[in-house]
Design an enzyme around this catalytic site. Structure first.
Site, mmCIF file in Angstrom:
data_model
loop_
_atom_site.group_PDB
_atom_site.id
_atom_site.type_symbol
_atom_site.label_atom_id
_atom_site.label_comp_id
_atom_site.label_asym_id
_atom_site.label_seq_id
_atom_site.Cartn_x
_atom_site.Cartn_y
_atom_site.Cartn_z
ATOM 1 N N LYS A 22 0.834 -1.207 0.000
ATOM 2 C CA LYS A 22 0.000 0.000 0.000
ATOM 3 C C LYS A 22 0.866 1.253 0.000
ATOM 4 C CE LYS A 22 -1.518 1.578 4.126
ATOM 5 N NZ LYS A 22 -1.123 2.994 4.318
ATOM 6 N N ASN A 23 1.908 1.268 0.822
ATOM 7 C CA ASN A 23 2.715 2.486 0.964
ATOM 8 C C ASN A 23 3.623 2.742 -0.233
ATOM 9 O OD1 ASN A 23 1.505 2.967 3.366
ATOM 10 N ND2 ASN A 23 3.296 2.573 4.646
ATOM 11 N N ARG A 96 -3.850 10.596 5.568
ATOM 12 C CA ARG A 96 -2.795 11.613 5.569
ATOM 13 C C ARG A 96 -1.938 11.573 4.312
ATOM 14 N NH1 ARG A 96 1.291 11.824 10.347
ATOM 15 N NH2 ARG A 96 2.479 12.158 8.458
ATOM 16 N N CYS A 120 -3.931 20.081 12.396
ATOM 17 C CA CYS A 120 -2.514 20.458 12.351
ATOM 18 C C CYS A 120 -2.331 21.777 11.621
ATOM 19 C CB CYS A 120 -1.712 19.405 11.616
ATOM 20 S SG CYS A 120 -1.678 17.868 12.497
ATOM 21 N N ARG A 125 3.749 19.302 13.168
ATOM 22 C CA ARG A 125 3.567 18.162 12.313
ATOM 23 C C ARG A 125 2.188 18.237 11.684
ATOM 24 N NH1 ARG A 125 1.144 13.160 15.175
ATOM 25 N NH2 ARG A 125 1.436 12.321 13.126
ATOM 26 N N PRO A 126 1.858 17.675 10.580
ATOM 27 C CA PRO A 126 2.689 16.654 9.981
ATOM 28 C C PRO A 126 3.313 17.018 8.637
ATOM 29 C CG PRO A 126 0.432 16.246 9.393
ATOM 30 C CD PRO A 126 0.501 17.603 10.046
ATOM 31 N N ILE A 127 3.069 18.207 8.064
ATOM 32 C CA ILE A 127 3.582 18.360 6.694
ATOM 33 C C ILE A 127 4.516 19.562 6.546
ATOM 34 C CG2 ILE A 127 1.730 17.063 5.554
ATOM 35 C CD1 ILE A 127 0.596 19.779 4.629
ATOM 36 N N ASP A 128 5.027 20.057 7.660
ATOM 37 C CA ASP A 128 5.922 21.212 7.583
ATOM 38 C C ASP A 128 7.167 20.915 6.733
ATOM 39 O OD1 ASP A 128 6.350 19.450 9.815
ATOM 40 O OD2 ASP A 128 7.995 20.740 10.424
ATOM 41 N N LEU A 129 7.624 19.670 6.760
ATOM 42 C CA LEU A 129 8.844 19.346 6.009
ATOM 43 C C LEU A 129 8.587 19.287 4.504
ATOM 44 C CD1 LEU A 129 10.262 16.633 8.445
ATOM 45 C CD2 LEU A 129 10.888 19.037 8.306
ATOM 46 N N ASP A 308 5.823 0.605 11.877
ATOM 47 C CA ASP A 308 4.581 -0.052 11.465
ATOM 48 C C ASP A 308 4.500 -1.511 11.920
ATOM 49 O OD1 ASP A 308 3.665 2.250 10.347
ATOM 50 O OD2 ASP A 308 3.926 1.652 8.258
ATOM 51 N N ILE A 330 9.667 6.921 16.402
ATOM 52 C CA ILE A 330 9.216 7.652 15.206
ATOM 53 C C ILE A 330 7.988 8.519 15.496
ATOM 54 C CG2 ILE A 330 8.550 7.449 12.760
ATOM 55 C CD1 ILE A 330 11.383 6.378 13.363
ATOM 56 N N ARG A 400 -8.125 -0.453 5.762
ATOM 57 C CA ARG A 400 -7.368 0.599 5.060
ATOM 58 C C ARG A 400 -6.098 0.027 4.427
ATOM 59 N NH1 ARG A 400 -5.402 5.243 8.444
ATOM 60 N NH2 ARG A 400 -4.269 5.410 6.497
#
Ligand code: UD1
Length: 434
Positions: A22-23, A96, A120, A125-129, A308, A330, A400
């Protein structure tokens, strides 16, 4: 809402075939946004997140065709005309990984509007990077009404040093950089196999990428990308989950169609615990006879022990003789499964990022609540060795990311049933019977 009813006690015996990751599939589908030609993806798992991504791409005007029959794991995507480069809150809030479209959209369309995942703000977090990286490539970013808006006529190559290793952040920037003007140097990148798989697809599409799979990636931007056909790598987390299930139940299972190299950290740990593991090119045989020794474990970025698999390892640790200390490095707050395992009789103490599990415990069946994807997997594992019938509620979390998990487990001897609504939905107007 579906539930699983699981009767514990059966050793798992037989063969389980692993689905596509999936990832790896999610970023691959997002990569199709980078070209107006057709991208054909094989070994796509049939899980809910993929359906969410299909809806996301379709909402932008992409043609997404899911295969059926023997080609049921093939997806064909064509993003010839993108009408709305936007990821709406309804979709982003459930997944996400929807933020993976940010980079490709701004690279292809010069603009992207992506909802912030629930609760957020930019900077936290989570998408500042992701955002910081895109700014390095020349995008102008603003936040409007809960959405991140990124604009750039054409992205330009830049130097991106991730403050923290991020998997989807690396993937997002990698995709954006393929169509940027000039060369991009990315440092402190994630080395997960899914990043490598995305890079192989992008290279087939005409991208110029070096170093994917290491912490330094160089991308020379090209004018345009073309269509390609690509087979998604096997799901290492699905494989890992079944491997732990086989071990815990004292079973003997051949997990096939996986890549044992991607599972090295888990397999080493299992050997320390006393699980017998043998592997060849694309399968792992697990034999869980005998006692398990406790062993401490810390999650790390790849090639370390995957976060995970932390919840599933915790379920296994309840069956080891003695104390195992599990450290989650993590994600903060990723021990939600612990309290449910405790309800099944496990002895687990949490202190910040550390959980101490004392075994061996004969778990007993209970009604438990799945709180996220991997947490639900750990409850299923615990239920497989518990005395009695466990009910795992909210299995939509497991749907999911695991393809037909109950069928796969039943195939190796588990007693697991899915139950849906007990009564049919009431009609608002009485039905007319003819
Ligand atoms: C991906 C995986 C997920 C896995 C995780 C870690 C997908 C679709 N999901 O999630 O299954 O658990 O990697 O292996 O591939 N962070 C920030 N700012 C950012 C981005 C991340 O602070 O902009 C932090 C996160 O809060 C977390 C850490 O970095 O603490 C790692 O997260 P990240 O690698 O980004 O996870 P995902 O890519 O979302």
């Amino acid at each position: 809402m579906d539930k699983f009813v699981i009767r514990g006690g059966n050793p798992l015996l037989g063969t389980i075939r692993i689905s596509g990751a999936k990832n790896a599939a999610l970023p691959a589908m997002a990569a199709a946004l980078l070209t107006d030609e057709q991208v054909i993806l094989e070994n796509i798992p049939q899980v809910r997140d993929i359906e969410t991504e299909r809806r996301l791409l379709a909402s932008m005007g992409a043609e997404v065709e899911l295969g059926y029959g023997r080609a049921q794991h093939r997806t064909t995507i064509r993003c010839a005309h993108l009408v709305a480069p936007e990821a709406a809150y309804e979709l982003v809030k459930t997944m996400r990984a929807s933020t993976l479209v940010l980079g490709p959209l701004v690279a292809r369309c010069g603009m992207a509007r992506v909802s912030l995942p629930g609760g957020c703000a930019i900077g936290a977090r989570p998408i500042d990077l992701h955002i910081k990286g895109l700014e390095q490539l020349g995008a102008k970013i603003s936040q409007e009404h809960g959405y991140v808006v990124a604009r750039a006529d054409r992205l330009r190559g830049g130097h991106v040093v991730f403050d923290k290793i991020t998997v989807t952040g690396t993937e997002d920037l990698l995709m954006a950089a393929t169509l940027a003007d000039g060369e991009t140097l990315m440092e402190n990148c994630a080395r997960e196999p899914e990043v490598g798989d995305l890079a192989s697809l992008l290279i087939k599409m005409g991208a110029n990428i070096e170093g994917a799979g290491t912490s330094t990636i160089r991308v020379k931007g090209v004018q345009r990308l073309h269509g390609a056909r690509h087979r998604i790598i096997p799901d290492r987390i699905e494989a890992g989950t079944f491997i732990v299930a086989a071990a815990m139940t004292g079973g003997d299972v051949n997990v096939t169609g996986c890549d044992p190299e991607h599972l090295a950290a888990l397999l080493n740990k299992l050997q320390e615990v006393g699980v017998k593991v043998r592997h060849n090119g694309e399968s792992v045989r697990v034999m869980g006879d005998g006692e398990f020794k406790p062993s401490d474990m810390s999650t790390e970025e790849y090639p370390g022990f995957p976060t995970d698999m932390q919840a599933q390892y915790m379920a296994l640790a309840t069956q080891a003789e003695g104390a195992s200390v599990i450290t989650e490095n993590i994600f903060e707050n990723r021990f939600m499964h612990a309290q449910e395992l405790v309800r099944m009789g496990a002895n687990i103490k949490i202190e910040g990022r550390r959980a101490t599990v004392r075994g061996k415990t004969q778990l007993s069946a209970a009604a438990v609540l799945a709180s996220d994807l991997r947490a639900s997997a750990s409850l299923v594992l615990a239920a497989l060795v518990a005395q009695g019938e466990t009910i795992v509620d909210r299995v939509y979390h497991i749907d999911r990311g695991y393809e037909h998990i109950e069928e796969k487990l039943r195939g190796v001897g588990a007693e697991i049933k899915r139950i849906g609504e007990m009564f049919p939905k009431r009609l608002s107007t009485p039905a007319v019977l003819v």
